[in-house]
Design an enzyme around this catalytic site. Structure first.
Site, short mmCIF file in Angstrom:
data_model
loop_
_atom_site.label_atom_id
_atom_site.label_comp_id
_atom_site.label_asym_id
_atom_site.label_seq_id
_atom_site.Cartn_x
_atom_site.Cartn_y
_atom_site.Cartn_z
N LYS A 186 -1.06 -9.92 29.53
CA LYS A 186 -1.45 -8.83 28.61
C LYS A 186 -2.95 -8.62 28.74
O LYS A 186 -3.74 -9.39 28.22
CB LYS A 186 -1.10 -9.21 27.16
CG LYS A 186 -0.72 -8.01 26.35
CD LYS A 186 -1.67 -7.36 25.40
CE LYS A 186 -2.90 -7.82 24.83
NZ LYS A 186 -3.94 -6.75 24.92
N GLU A 262 -10.06 -20.23 25.62
CA GLU A 262 -11.46 -20.13 26.05
C GLU A 262 -12.07 -19.06 25.15
O GLU A 262 -11.72 -17.89 25.25
CB GLU A 262 -11.53 -19.77 27.53
CG GLU A 262 -12.88 -20.07 28.13
CD GLU A 262 -13.86 -18.95 27.90
OE1 GLU A 262 -14.52 -18.95 26.82
OE2 GLU A 262 -13.98 -18.07 28.75
N CYS A 297 -18.83 -14.80 28.67
CA CYS A 297 -18.54 -15.80 27.63
C CYS A 297 -19.57 -16.92 27.64
O CYS A 297 -19.95 -17.43 26.60
CB CYS A 297 -17.14 -16.35 27.74
SG CYS A 297 -16.31 -16.07 29.28
N GLU A 397 -22.06 -14.95 18.27
CA GLU A 397 -21.94 -14.43 19.62
C GLU A 397 -22.05 -12.90 19.57
O GLU A 397 -21.21 -12.23 18.98
CB GLU A 397 -20.57 -14.83 20.21
CG GLU A 397 -20.44 -14.44 21.66
CD GLU A 397 -19.10 -14.87 22.27
OE1 GLU A 397 -18.06 -14.71 21.61
OE2 GLU A 397 -19.11 -15.35 23.42
P1 NAD Z 1 -10.37 -10.21 21.21
O1 NAD Z 1 -10.26 -11.67 21.07
O2 NAD Z 1 -9.94 -9.37 20.06
O3 NAD Z 1 -9.46 -9.72 22.46
C1 NAD Z 1 -9.06 -10.55 23.53
C2 NAD Z 1 -7.59 -10.31 23.87
O4 NAD Z 1 -6.79 -10.65 22.73
C3 NAD Z 1 -7.25 -8.86 24.20
O5 NAD Z 1 -6.27 -8.81 25.20
C4 NAD Z 1 -6.69 -8.34 22.89
O6 NAD Z 1 -5.82 -7.26 23.04
C5 NAD Z 1 -5.97 -9.56 22.36
N1 NAD Z 1 -5.82 -9.56 20.91
C6 NAD Z 1 -6.66 -8.99 20.00
N2 NAD Z 1 -6.20 -9.17 18.75
C7 NAD Z 1 -5.05 -9.87 18.86
C8 NAD Z 1 -4.11 -10.37 17.91
N3 NAD Z 1 -4.27 -10.18 16.62
N4 NAD Z 1 -3.05 -11.06 18.39
C9 NAD Z 1 -2.88 -11.26 19.71
N5 NAD Z 1 -3.72 -10.81 20.64
C10 NAD Z 1 -4.80 -10.13 20.24
O7 NAD Z 1 -11.79 -9.84 21.64
P2 NAD Z 1 -12.52 -8.45 21.29
O8 NAD Z 1 -12.18 -7.93 19.93
O9 NAD Z 1 -12.21 -7.55 22.38
O10 NAD Z 1 -14.02 -8.90 21.25
C11 NAD Z 1 -14.55 -9.41 20.03
C12 NAD Z 1 -15.55 -10.47 20.32
O11 NAD Z 1 -14.92 -11.55 21.01
C13 NAD Z 1 -16.69 -10.07 21.24
O12 NAD Z 1 -17.69 -9.41 20.58
C14 NAD Z 1 -17.12 -11.38 21.79
O13 NAD Z 1 -17.98 -12.01 20.90
C15 NAD Z 1 -15.83 -12.15 21.89
N6 NAD Z 1 -15.26 -12.12 23.25
C16 NAD Z 1 -15.28 -13.26 23.97
C17 NAD Z 1 -14.79 -13.25 25.25
C18 NAD Z 1 -14.77 -14.47 26.09
O14 NAD Z 1 -14.73 -14.37 27.30
N7 NAD Z 1 -14.76 -15.65 25.53
C19 NAD Z 1 -14.31 -12.09 25.82
C20 NAD Z 1 -14.28 -10.93 25.04
C21 NAD Z 1 -14.77 -10.98 23.77
#
Ligand code: NAD
Length: 494
Positions: A186, A262, A297, A397
């Protein structure tokens, strides 16, 4: 640049789900808008998978796993197919790079030189490892033989973010597929195109139907459905801590599936007083946070610097920041592309106000509107100086091109401040003294510590964090641990 713009205009990307060997629309016909971070326009519409689609993908993955077509295939056959997939990725390098650049705002040069080759190398590396890994024989008494073998887990759900869509996907599907699992990937809703294309390439390479499925869609629907599905044996997640913790809840409330996480970081770049080449150090510190507009990250978002070298180092970092070419991701000369989405842009800019409210000196921190791309999601390199590590700028972050600078006195205070974080993904220490380097590396609580460098990495080393940066490791042979179970077979020799 004109060529890439023309190529982008001519592009008609596949936007549907990939389930059981075929592309298809979402069951209810739903789509989501894919907004170009380059100029803020509607680029395309992508099929938005939901619970029904995730169920279809998981059932196809499970049936493929049970059939043994991949899970029990000769490992040299899995090796051949995955090496072919890696070759196909490189044969389609320009197309994959363009999709990645248009979706995420990565500069096209980085997408061609880094993202696609890195992802292809990861897939190939795990494929090549397949006939070089031996199982174990336990030290039993003479009248018994106990074999300890690795077996695939079953169905793996991989949920990935938008910052390095192809690379992070490859970190998960490389070892998962090589080990014989079936996978449902996904991608993040705003960066699904390269994963959708990858599914077609995998089929072309010979990955059997049902073994690799891609279901784009929203997190709270498609992501959650994957996390709660009773036929999913393991979820491998990269993203935010809040959602990562949500996957632990989904697992606990469903079938207790394994979860590896992660979850990002607030990595410290610790610069001690004895550093001689401050210009080289500044260049590394700056690239350590500004690369990919800070959406990394393990990005080195905290500079913890000894007071004796603070002024000179910060001046040099600012100089490097100002020298970076910020602009159109489709320009080969661009070094700093966009923030990946409008939501993230607002989040990053919001921290400029937080910094001001915390009394921090702000250098940069503004939105940039390049001519002709005024609605794109561009932010200038930003240095927040005089940061109290305990405040929001020191702790949260940001995930943008924003460096928080905190001044310390001596190595002990530096290590203490570096470790005062909920995260523990990566860190670095800069010093001329080998003993200080090694003892500091031991005391920094992080999954990776760099000495006199930052962000040098490869599939050969494990990657992951401690504390709230997550649990489990991507990359290296250790990643097989996340996608296999040990099976003991005890034989009585009478
Ligand atoms: P997120 O955690 O919401 O999204 C990551 C993945 O999880 C995406 O595929 C998303 O569709 C999915 N997801 C989101 N909500 C979900 C839920 N309730 N249940 C299941 N899956 C779900 O990340 P984001 O909102 O895109 O970014 C928010 C913050 O997260 C950023 O500002 C940053 O600080 C952090 N982030 C970290 C990484 C990393 O590599 N560790 C990557 C992206 C974002």
């Amino acid at each position: 640049m004109t060529d890439w713009i023309a190529a982008a205009a001519a592009l008609s990307p596949e936007t549907r789900l990939f389930i059981d060997g075929d592309y298809r629309d979402a069951a209810d016909g739903a789509t989501l808008d894919s907004i170009s971070p380059r100029d803020g326009s509607l680029f395309t519409r992508i099929a938005a998978g939901d619970t029904v689609d995730v169920d279809a993908a998981v059932r196809a993955a499970s049936a493929a796993f049970e059939s043994g077509v991949w899970s029990r295939a000769d490992r040299r056959e899995r090796q051949r197919v995955l090496i072919r997939l890696s070759e196909l990725m490189l044969e389609n390098l320009d197309e994959l790079a363009l999709l990645e650049s248009l979706d995420s705002g990565h500069p096209i040069g980085d997408a061609r030189r880094v993202d696609v080759p890195n992802a292809a190398r990861t897939i190939r590396w795990y494929a090549e490892a397949l006939d070089k890994i031996y199982d174990e024989v336990a030290p039993t008494p003479e009248n018994a033989l106990a074999l300890v073998r690795r077996e695939p887990l079953g169905v793996v759900g991989a949920v990935v973010p938008w910052n390095y869509p192809l690379i992070i996907s490859a970190w998960k599907i490389g070892p998962a597929l090589a080990a014989g699992n079936s996978v449902v990937l996904k991608p993040a809703e705003n960066t699904s195109l390269s994963a959708i294309r990858l599914a077609g390439l995998a089929a072309e390479a010979g990955v059997p139907a049902g073994v690799f499925n891609v279901v784009p869609g929203y997190g709270r629907t498609a992501g959650q459905a994957l996390g709660r599905h009773p036929l999913v044996d393991k979820v491998a997640f990269t993203g935010s801590p809040a959602v990562g913790k949500g996957f632990l809840t989904y697992a606990g409330e469903s079938n207790g599936k394994q979860v590896s996480l992660e979850l990002g970081g607030k990595s410290a770049q610790l610069v001690l007083a004895d550093v001689e080449d401050l210009a080289a150090c500044a260049s590394s510190v700056a690239w350590g946070i500004f690369y990919n507009a800070g959406q990394t990250c393990h990005g080195g978002s905290r500079l913890i610097v000894d007071e004796t070298v603070h002024d000179e180092l910060v001046d040099e970092v600012l100089k490097v920041g100002r020298s970076l070419v910020l602009g159109d991701p489709l320009d080969e000369l661009t070094q700093l592309g966009t923030i990946a989405s409008g939501v993230q842009l607002d989040r990053v800019l919001g921290y400029t106000e937080v910094a001001r409210s915390e009394g921090v000196s702000v250098h940069g921190g503004n939105r940039v509107r390049p001519t002709g791309l005024e609605d794109g999601f561009y932010v200038e390199p930003t240095v927040f100086d005089g940061v109290d590590n305990a405040g929001r700028i020191g702790q949260e972050e940001i995930f943008g091109p924003s460096l928080a600078v905190t001044t310390v006195r001596g190595v002990d205070e530096g290590i203490r401040v570096a470790n005062e974080s909920a995260y523990g993904l990566a860190a670095s220490v800069w010093t001329q003294n080998i003993t200080t380097a090694l003892t500091t590396a031991q005391r920094l609580r992080a999954g990776t510590v760099w000495v006199n460098t930052f962000d040098v990495a490869d599939v050969i080393t494990p990657f992951g964090g401690v504390k709230q940066s997550g649990a489990g490791r991507d990359r290296s042979l250790h990643a097989f641990d996340a996608y296999t179970a040990l099976k003991t077979t005890w034989i009585d020799l009478g």
